[in-house]
Design an enzyme around this catalytic site. Structure first.
Site, short mmCIF file in Angstrom:
data_model
loop_
_atom_site.label_atom_id
_atom_site.label_comp_id
_atom_site.label_asym_id
_atom_site.label_seq_id
_atom_site.Cartn_x
_atom_site.Cartn_y
_atom_site.Cartn_z
N SER A 142 0.88 -1.18 0.00
CA SER A 142 0.00 0.00 0.00
C SER A 142 0.91 1.23 0.00
O SER A 142 2.10 1.11 0.34
CB SER A 142 -0.84 0.00 1.29
OG SER A 142 -1.47 1.24 1.51
N TYR A 155 -1.91 -1.50 10.48
CA TYR A 155 -1.90 -1.58 9.01
C TYR A 155 -0.60 -1.02 8.44
O TYR A 155 0.06 -1.63 7.60
CB TYR A 155 -3.12 -0.82 8.48
CG TYR A 155 -3.38 -0.96 7.01
CD1 TYR A 155 -4.15 -2.03 6.52
CD2 TYR A 155 -2.91 -0.04 6.08
CE1 TYR A 155 -4.42 -2.16 5.17
CE2 TYR A 155 -3.17 -0.16 4.73
CZ TYR A 155 -3.93 -1.22 4.27
OH TYR A 155 -4.19 -1.35 2.93
P1 NAD Z 1 -11.48 -6.34 0.31
O1 NAD Z 1 -12.04 -6.27 1.70
O2 NAD Z 1 -12.35 -6.02 -0.86
O3 NAD Z 1 -10.89 -7.81 0.04
C1 NAD Z 1 -10.12 -8.47 1.00
C2 NAD Z 1 -10.06 -9.94 0.64
O4 NAD Z 1 -9.29 -10.62 1.64
C3 NAD Z 1 -11.43 -10.62 0.62
O5 NAD Z 1 -11.45 -11.60 -0.41
C4 NAD Z 1 -11.51 -11.29 1.99
O6 NAD Z 1 -12.37 -12.41 2.04
C5 NAD Z 1 -10.05 -11.70 2.15
N1 NAD Z 1 -9.66 -11.99 3.52
C6 NAD Z 1 -9.75 -11.18 4.61
N2 NAD Z 1 -9.29 -11.82 5.71
C7 NAD Z 1 -8.92 -13.05 5.29
C8 NAD Z 1 -8.36 -14.19 5.94
N3 NAD Z 1 -8.11 -14.20 7.26
N4 NAD Z 1 -8.11 -15.29 5.20
C9 NAD Z 1 -8.37 -15.32 3.86
N5 NAD Z 1 -8.89 -14.28 3.20
C10 NAD Z 1 -9.14 -13.15 3.90
O7 NAD Z 1 -10.18 -5.43 0.35
P2 NAD Z 1 -9.23 -4.83 -0.80
O8 NAD Z 1 -9.32 -3.36 -0.70
O9 NAD Z 1 -9.44 -5.51 -2.10
O10 NAD Z 1 -7.81 -5.22 -0.19
C11 NAD Z 1 -6.94 -6.16 -0.78
C12 NAD Z 1 -5.52 -5.80 -0.42
O11 NAD Z 1 -5.18 -4.54 -0.98
C13 NAD Z 1 -5.27 -5.68 1.09
O12 NAD Z 1 -4.01 -6.24 1.41
C14 NAD Z 1 -5.27 -4.18 1.30
O13 NAD Z 1 -4.51 -3.81 2.41
C15 NAD Z 1 -4.62 -3.72 0.02
N6 NAD Z 1 -4.86 -2.30 -0.31
C16 NAD Z 1 -6.12 -1.83 -0.51
C17 NAD Z 1 -6.28 -0.49 -0.82
C18 NAD Z 1 -7.64 0.12 -1.08
O14 NAD Z 1 -7.72 1.33 -1.21
N7 NAD Z 1 -8.68 -0.66 -1.16
C19 NAD Z 1 -5.17 0.34 -0.93
C20 NAD Z 1 -3.91 -0.17 -0.73
C21 NAD Z 1 -3.76 -1.51 -0.42
#
Ligand code: NAD
Length: 260
Positions: A142, A155
């Site tokens: 991130s 985080y």
């Molecule tokens: P999201 O909530 O849409 O998806 C998260 C996914 O992780 C889901 O499929 C959920 O079921 C799964 N998950 C959560 N806990 C779990 C566990 N214990 N075991 C197995 N699966 C698990 O979130 P997202 O925004 O798509 O995030 C995905 C990644 O991207 C994360 O690592 C997040 O930190 C990173 N990220 C997101 C953003 C943003 O703005 N959305 C920005 C930077 C980084």
């Protein structure tokens, strides 16, 4: 381009992971999906992906906070799909609170899912990648892996940590045909961020649309969200021959967040 390769994408039932899984499938890779959600909806996702792209798709419900289940996920991909050539460590969770009131169980859960899971999965997948002389590990970090924001102690610590892990794995696998890179997204409008937007709208008496715009304006010069499809295209590039010597990098796609 990725025909014959198998990709494990953790946390791919939603958001960024699903976008990356779809992009890798479109490039021909077989996909092992993982993550939580409704069993019927996940079955449909798996079937759609397989039918749309003519690839094999599997699913594992492994909980990424449990090392034994992470090892089982890698073993299941090897058993059902034949190998793990591409590992995308994407599963992630968030909790927002100041350090002095940050719940200890939330700290432990975020470190486990957002950082330790990438260690356990990489440890399990690397030996076979080395034997085959080819591998791609992509860690979804991130902008918070490179800079901090208030109220995101666990985080930010986990995301800084995963960039460190990325560099160590890159160095250790540099001459084994394996690359390891981190992608550092800015804001992406996934369920993880939608929950933060809705909480801010409630706290500040704003509409969801106003809260979205305020969230973007606080951090990003570019007032638009990066999409899971944008990130999927970057992941495909990292898996291509063109990126064969690109390793140990932390690559932002962040609407100018880190340019300031
Ligand atoms: P999201 O909530 O849409 O998806 C998260 C996914 O992780 C889901 O499929 C959920 O079921 C799964 N998950 C959560 N806990 C779990 C566990 N214990 N075991 C197995 N699966 C698990 O979130 P997202 O925004 O798509 O995030 C995905 C990644 O991207 C994360 O690592 C997040 O930190 C990173 N990220 C997101 C953003 C943003 O703005 N959305 C920005 C930077 C980084």
């Amino acid at each position: 381009m990725l025909q014959g390769k198998v990709a494990v994408v953790t946390g791919s039932t939603s958001g960024i992971g699903l976008g990356i899984a779809a992009a890798l499938a479109a490039d021909g890779a077989a996909i092992m999906l993982n993550g939580f959600g409704d069993a019927g909806a996940i079955e449909r996702l798996k079937r759609d992906l397989a039918e749309r792209h003519g690839i094999k798709a599997g699913y594992s419900a492994a909980d990424m906070s449990k090392p034994a289940q992470i090892r089982e996920l890698v073993a299941a991909a090897e058993h059902e799909l034949g190998s793990v050539d591409i590992l995308v460590n994407n599963a992630g969770i968030q909790h927002v609170a100041p350090v002095e009131s940050f719940p200890e169980d939330k700290w432990d859960a975020i470190i486990a899912v957002n950082l330790s899971a990438a260690f356990h999965a990489s440890k399990a997948a690397i030996p076979a990648m080395k034997r085959r002389g080819w591998g791609r590990i992509i860690n979804i970090a991130s902008t918070h892996g490179l800079v901090a924001s208030a109220e995101k102690a666990a985080y930010v610590a986990a995301k800084h940590g995963i960039i460190g892990l990325t560099k160590v794995v890159a160095i250790e696998t540099a001459n084994a045909g394996i690359t390891c890179n981190a992608i550092c997204p800015g804001w992406v409008l996934t369920p993880l961020v939608q929950r933060q937007v809705e909480a801010r709208a409630r706290e500040r008496g704003q509409t969801v649309e106003q809260a979205k715009n305020a969230l973007l304006a606080e951090k990003q010069p570019m007032l638009r969200f990066t999409t899971p499809e944008n990130l999927g295209a970057l992941a495909c590039f990292l898996c291509s021959d063109a990126a064969a010597t690109m390793t140990g990098e932390a690559l932002p796609m962040d609407g100018g967040w880190l340019a300031q």
